[in-house]
Design an enzyme around this catalytic site. Structure first.
Site, PDB file in Angstrom:
ATOM      1  N   GLU A  89      -0.402   1.486   7.390  1.00 19.45           N
ATOM      2  CA  GLU A  89      -1.252   2.692   7.330  1.00 19.45           C
ATOM      3  C   GLU A  89      -0.461   3.819   7.139  1.00 19.45           C
ATOM      4  O   GLU A  89       0.538   4.005   7.348  1.00 19.45           O
ATOM      5  CB  GLU A  89      -1.742   2.888   8.904  1.00 19.45           C
ATOM      6  CG  GLU A  89      -2.934   3.913   9.164  1.00 19.45           C
ATOM      7  CD  GLU A  89      -3.505   3.601  10.624  1.00 19.45           C
ATOM      8  OE1 GLU A  89      -4.543   4.481  10.568  1.00 19.45           O
ATOM      9  OE2 GLU A  89      -3.070   2.968  11.368  1.00 19.45           O
ATOM     10  N   GLY A  91      -1.165   8.296   5.037  1.00 13.89           N
ATOM     11  CA  GLY A  91      -1.990   9.341   4.857  1.00 13.89           C
ATOM     12  C   GLY A  91      -3.205   9.202   3.911  1.00 13.89           C
ATOM     13  O   GLY A  91      -4.035   9.400   3.786  1.00 13.89           O
ATOM     14  N   PHE A  92      -2.724   7.912   3.026  1.00 12.95           N
ATOM     15  CA  PHE A  92      -3.710   7.298   1.948  1.00 12.95           C
ATOM     16  C   PHE A  92      -4.692   6.682   2.660  1.00 12.95           C
ATOM     17  O   PHE A  92      -5.997   6.480   1.845  1.00 12.95           O
ATOM     18  CB  PHE A  92      -2.898   6.539   0.932  1.00 12.95           C
ATOM     19  CG  PHE A  92      -2.012   5.264   1.603  1.00 12.95           C
ATOM     20  CD1 PHE A  92      -2.987   4.236   2.255  1.00 12.95           C
ATOM     21  CD2 PHE A  92      -0.851   5.688   1.816  1.00 12.95           C
ATOM     22  CE1 PHE A  92      -2.117   3.236   2.550  1.00 12.95           C
ATOM     23  CE2 PHE A  92      -0.076   4.689   2.520  1.00 12.95           C
ATOM     24  CZ  PHE A  92      -0.887   3.405   2.721  1.00 12.95           C
ATOM     25  N   VAL A  95      -4.324  -0.630   4.804  1.00 13.52           N
ATOM     26  CA  VAL A  95      -3.901  -1.748   4.155  1.00 13.52           C
ATOM     27  C   VAL A  95      -4.150  -3.131   4.926  1.00 13.52           C
ATOM     28  O   VAL A  95      -3.475  -3.114   5.962  1.00 13.52           O
ATOM     29  CB  VAL A  95      -2.342  -1.907   3.491  1.00 13.52           C
ATOM     30  CG1 VAL A  95      -2.162  -3.248   2.726  1.00 13.52           C
ATOM     31  CG2 VAL A  95      -2.217  -0.659   2.724  1.00 13.52           C
ATOM     32  N   ASP A 208       7.031   9.171  -6.925  1.00 14.04           N
ATOM     33  CA  ASP A 208       7.062   9.091  -5.555  1.00 14.04           C
ATOM     34  C   ASP A 208       7.860   7.953  -5.085  1.00 14.04           C
ATOM     35  O   ASP A 208       7.406   6.904  -4.343  1.00 14.04           O
ATOM     36  CB  ASP A 208       5.595   8.778  -4.687  1.00 14.04           C
ATOM     37  CG  ASP A 208       5.473   9.137  -3.429  1.00 14.04           C
ATOM     38  OD1 ASP A 208       6.410   9.940  -2.866  1.00 14.04           O
ATOM     39  OD2 ASP A 208       4.528   9.026  -2.894  1.00 14.04           O
TER      40      ASP A 208
END
Length: 374
Positions: A89, A91-92, A95, A208
């Site tokens: 888990e 900010g996106f 999963v 990133d």
């Protein structure tokens, strides 16, 4: 004595004449198409979600190798996105682990938060980038879903999680990574970046690169993930791409963090940060440490200049079990990746050469770290 002098001989051994590169994976020879797709994204899709889904489906049918799944299929695969299947888990979004009958495969299903940090453009970029690259050290995109306002990515399942899970805040009884495994992970990650920089046309800048975006399979082989912020590198004589500043604080290169100037050397800097994390077992930013130690790079800078302080940078969990020459060379590689002037940083091809040398087993060199300070 220069901090680099102790490993100068090893560095020279690494700098052998370059042989013809063996391309592992499929090189990208469709730079014009890739730029055209990204241009289409900017001009046609804007922020309209319906147009975005239509564009992805259009390109998917024509060019993209990943499967297109319905929301119903992915809901069934994850037992309606059950919390028991949650494996990550951020900010996106979240999963989940799932199994998709259509492809007979255990997968990781990344459901993007519709109000989160990763928008439609980033979703589209990740689908496109991962569909057009192929390398053992890049995560495989199995498919995606763009039903309505749903944005879901489906990856191969990586059972050992991320590098972050194996370096920091280990669970009770969890064994720390040994030195050779850390260097093996560094080699694989470096090869993934080298492929994106040198074999993609145009080059791809990950933007990133960090420990949480390096995933590990059952044998702890690394694969780079999360291409949502990836950018196409400069072409036609340009030396950088000007872009808004994204990424994760602490991993970003100075010229990018301050001026938005992005090049492949920006990824090289981020690699240097991750290499320091592998060596030290410290997070790039750790507010729980004393003020002068909270920023990993700032803490490491003076230590890199004093050979007698090298041992202060090693993860205590290694308990002194690492090769002295290997430590010296690893710090040399990290230092040249972390140069403030981008032009003086190494390129990933040279980093791979040096790190591969580092990762070769040297059974007779695992000795007590105290020998560094006679």
């Amino acid at each position: 004595m220069s901090w680099l002098s102790c490993c100068r001989a090893e560095v020279h051994q690494c700098n052998v004449p370059c042989k013809k590169k063996l391309i592992v994976g499929k090189p990208i020879n469709n730079g014009k198409s890739l730029r055209s797709f990204m241009h289409t994204l900017s001009l046609k899709t804007d922020d309209n979600k319906d147009k975005m889904a239509e564009e992805i489906r259009r390109i998917g049918k024509a060019k993209v190798s990943a499967s297109i799944f319905t929301f119903r299929e992915l809901s069934a695969a994850t037992n309606n996105f059950n919390s028991n299947r949650l494996i990550g888990e951020g900010g996106f979004g979240r999963v989940y682990q799932g199994y998709i009958e259509a492809v007979d495969q255990v997968v990781a299903v990344k459901q993007l938060d519709r109000n989160g940090m990763q928008g439609s453009r980033e979703f589209f970029s990740e689908v496109l980038m991962l569909s057009l690259v192929q390398h053992p050290n890049l995560v495989n995109l199995v498919g995606y879903c763009a039903d309505g306002d749903q944005r879901i990515l489906v990856y191969e399942y990586m059972p050992k999680g991320s590098l972050e899970n194996h370096l920091f805040d280990l669970a009770p009884g969890q064994q720390p990574l040994d030195w050779n495994t850390r260097m093996k992970i560094a080699v694989g990650a470096a090869k993934g970046l080298e492929y994106l920089h040198d074999f993609a046309n145009p080059p791809i800048i990950l933007r990133d690169f960090k420990a949480s975006n390096i995933l590990l399979d059952e044998r702890l082989n690394p694969k780079l993930s999360d291409f949502g912020l990836a950018k196409l590198g400069p072409t036609k004589g340009k030396d950088h791409v000007s872009t808004r500043i994204m990424g994760t604080y602490g991993y970003c290169a100075p010229e990018y963090a301050m001026m938005g100037m992005l090049t492949t050397k920006s990824d090289v800097y981020s690699f240097g940060v991750v290499l320091l994390e592998l060596i030290s077992g410290r997070r790039v930013i750790d507010v729980n440490r004393p003020t002068e130690e909270q920023n990993l790079v700032l803490w490491a800078e003076p230590l890199l200049k004093d050979r007698q302080k090298f041992t202060l940078m090693v993860d205590p969990l290694l308990k002194g079990n690492y090769p002295v020459k290997g430590l010296c060379q690893a710090l040399a590689v990290a230092a040249i990746c972390l140069k403030k002037d981008a032009e003086t940083r190494a390129v990933m091809a040279d980093v791979v050469t040096a790190i591969e040398f580092l990762a070769r087993p040297k059974d007779n060199e695992i000795i007590d770290a105290e020998l560094l300070n006679p």
